[in-house]
Scaffold this motif. Structure first.
Motif, short mmCIF file in Angstrom:
data_model
loop_
_atom_site.label_atom_id
_atom_site.label_comp_id
_atom_site.label_asym_id
_atom_site.label_seq_id
_atom_site.Cartn_x
_atom_site.Cartn_y
_atom_site.Cartn_z
N THR A 156 0.84 -1.19 0.00
CA THR A 156 0.00 0.00 0.00
C THR A 156 0.88 1.24 0.00
N GLN A 157 0.25 2.34 -0.27
CA GLN A 157 0.94 3.63 -0.27
C GLN A 157 0.77 4.30 1.09
N GLU A 158 0.67 3.52 2.15
CA GLU A 158 0.46 4.05 3.49
C GLU A 158 1.48 5.11 3.87
N HIS A 159 1.00 6.16 4.46
CA HIS A 159 1.83 7.23 5.01
C HIS A 159 2.73 7.90 3.97
N GLY A 160 2.52 7.66 2.70
CA GLY A 160 3.32 8.29 1.67
C GLY A 160 4.76 7.81 1.60
N TYR A 161 5.07 6.65 2.18
CA TYR A 161 6.45 6.14 2.20
C TYR A 161 7.02 5.89 0.80
N PHE A 162 6.16 5.70 -0.17
CA PHE A 162 6.64 5.36 -1.51
C PHE A 162 6.59 6.53 -2.47
N ASP A 163 6.31 7.71 -1.96
CA ASP A 163 6.42 8.91 -2.78
C ASP A 163 7.88 9.16 -3.09
N PRO A 164 8.20 9.72 -4.27
CA PRO A 164 9.60 9.91 -4.66
C PRO A 164 10.46 10.69 -3.67
N GLN A 165 9.88 11.65 -2.98
CA GLN A 165 10.66 12.50 -2.07
C GLN A 165 10.59 12.04 -0.61
N SER A 166 9.87 10.95 -0.33
CA SER A 166 9.68 10.55 1.07
C SER A 166 10.88 9.76 1.60
N ARG A 167 11.04 9.81 2.91
CA ARG A 167 12.08 9.05 3.61
C ARG A 167 11.46 7.78 4.15
N GLN A 168 12.11 6.66 3.91
CA GLN A 168 11.62 5.38 4.40
C GLN A 168 12.40 4.91 5.62
N VAL A 169 13.65 5.36 5.74
CA VAL A 169 14.52 4.91 6.82
C VAL A 169 15.16 6.12 7.48
N GLU A 170 15.16 6.13 8.80
CA GLU A 170 15.83 7.19 9.57
C GLU A 170 16.82 6.53 10.50
N PRO A 171 18.03 6.87 10.59
CA PRO A 171 18.71 7.83 9.73
C PRO A 171 19.05 7.19 8.38
N GLY A 172 19.32 8.02 7.41
CA GLY A 172 19.67 7.55 6.07
C GLY A 172 21.15 7.27 5.92
N GLU A 173 21.90 7.37 7.02
CA GLU A 173 23.34 7.12 6.96
C GLU A 173 23.73 6.23 8.14
N LEU A 174 24.60 5.27 7.88
CA LEU A 174 25.10 4.39 8.93
C LEU A 174 26.46 3.83 8.53
N ARG A 175 27.10 3.13 9.45
CA ARG A 175 28.39 2.50 9.17
C ARG A 175 28.20 0.99 9.21
N ALA A 176 28.75 0.33 8.21
CA ALA A 176 28.70 -1.12 8.14
C ALA A 176 30.06 -1.60 7.65
N PHE A 177 30.65 -2.55 8.37
CA PHE A 177 31.96 -3.10 8.02
C PHE A 177 33.02 -1.99 7.90
N GLY A 178 32.86 -0.96 8.73
CA GLY A 178 33.82 0.14 8.75
C GLY A 178 33.63 1.15 7.63
N VAL A 179 32.56 1.04 6.88
CA VAL A 179 32.32 1.91 5.73
C VAL A 179 31.04 2.71 5.97
N THR A 180 31.09 4.01 5.72
CA THR A 180 29.89 4.85 5.82
C THR A 180 29.06 4.64 4.57
#
Length: 153
Positions: free
Chosen positions: A2-26
């Motif tokens: 579904t398009q609930e909460h507008g998560y699938f709109d082109p400008q929407s954010r699905q994950v917060e934060p959008g930055e993280l470190r994995a295996f020592g890499v940002t």
């Protein structure tokens, strides 16, 4: 889905934060898109498994252009096996990416965009329809089924 909460709109954010470190890499997704973060996580995990993650500085997915930029440590020996391992992991997991200044398509997206027909499919297209020509002279062409040669009368 579904398009609930507008998560699938082109400008929407699905994950917060959008930055993280994995295996020592940002890793960073410009718009916090879940699919982009998943692609980058798989890429960095594979790069770590292949022993090449230590040469990565940052992996950034530009959500607007749909391209993942791979920033490599300036001191990394990017000739030979390290470059090959990073390229191999990127092709496997990233849809579109830049590595060492080259713009590339990943294997999955490459197959989707440029479908390669099998040799048995190389015949005439099935959706071609031959239309009959109506003329008054005796050189008229009769109606034929798709793929058949026209018959002269």
């Amino acid at each position: 889905m579904t398009q609930e909460h507008g998560y699938f709109d082109p400008q929407s954010r699905q994950v917060e934060p959008g930055e993280l470190r994995a295996f020592g890499v940002t890793i960073h997704s410009r718009r916090g898109r879940a699919g982009e973060l998943c692609e980058m996580l798989r890429f960095v995990q594979d790069a770590a498994t292949l022993g090449a993650a230590e040469h990565l500085r940052r992996v950034h997915f530009d959500s607007d252009s749909g391209v993942c930029h791979i920033d490599v440590d300036d001191r990394a020996p990017l000739h030979g096996s390290v470059e090959h391992r990073l390229d191999q992991a990127a092709r496997k997991h990233l849809s579109r990416f830049t590595l060492c200044g080259a713009n590339e398509l990943g294997e999955v997206l490459g197959r989707q965009l440029v479908a390669q027909p099998a040799p048995e499919d190389w015949g005439a297209p099935e959706d071609v329809v031959t239309e009959a020509t109506t003329t008054v002279d005796s050189d008229a062409v009769s109606t034929t089924a798709a793929g058949e040669a026209p018959e002269l009368r």
